[in-house]
Motif scaffolding. Structure first.
Motif: not given
Length: 167
Positions: A29-30, A35-36, A40-42
């Protein structure tokens, strides 16, 4: 008292064995969340700073940065493992003595007294009993045990002493 020298292959296996076994659900999960979050930050950075027009170069830069971080980690890890191996090769004979209150570990020029309450874990790895301390690991090769002594019985005794003194 057990007197022995540690084979380099056993020493390497003992110092590279993870302290805590992986927890599949939580670790998975971590990894997925990281990764997600990174994607999203990019995307958000691209939209906020460049209006959405430079997603590919920004993503490539992020990947390159991740690769560099992994390379630095790998280099440091290799260096630490080689330092441990060099120490093991120069140490000579090691001795371990156990009693219900403490462990006494000694090598030429070094003697350590460790109370059981400072031991993180006592467990078996292939070919040895591994005693994990907060900053070190003590390794008792099964080959150091007398022929009449069973490794699983010794492990059980050490684990009981550890449990009795654990905080």
């Amino acid at each position: 008292m057990f007197r022995f020298e540690i084979e380099p292959a056993l020493y390497r296996r003992a110092i590279t064995t993870p302290i805590d076994p992986p927890r599949k659900n939580e670790d998975g999960f971590r990894a997925l969340a990281a990764t997600v979050g990174a994607v999203l930050a990019i995307v958000c950075t691209d939209l906020a700073l460049f209006g959405g027009g430079s997603l590919v170069p920004l993503s490539a830069g992020a990947c390159l940065g991740a690769i560099l971080v992994l390379l630095v980690w790998w280099r440091q890890h290799r260096h630490q493992v080689s330092m441990h191996a060099a120490y093991n090769q120069t140490g000579g004979e090691m001795a371990l003595r156990f009693d219900p209150k403490r462990i006494v570990a000694s090598r030429p020029g070094i003697e350590s007294h460790v109370e059981w309450r400072f031991v993180r874990a006592v467990r078996h790895i292939d070919g040895a009993i591994l005693i994990e301390l907060p900053t070190a690991r003590l390794i008792l090769p099964e080959t150091a045990l007398p022929t009449e002594m069973n490794a699983s019985d010794l492990l059980r005794t050490l684990s009981e002493w550890h449990r009795k003194e654990a905080p």
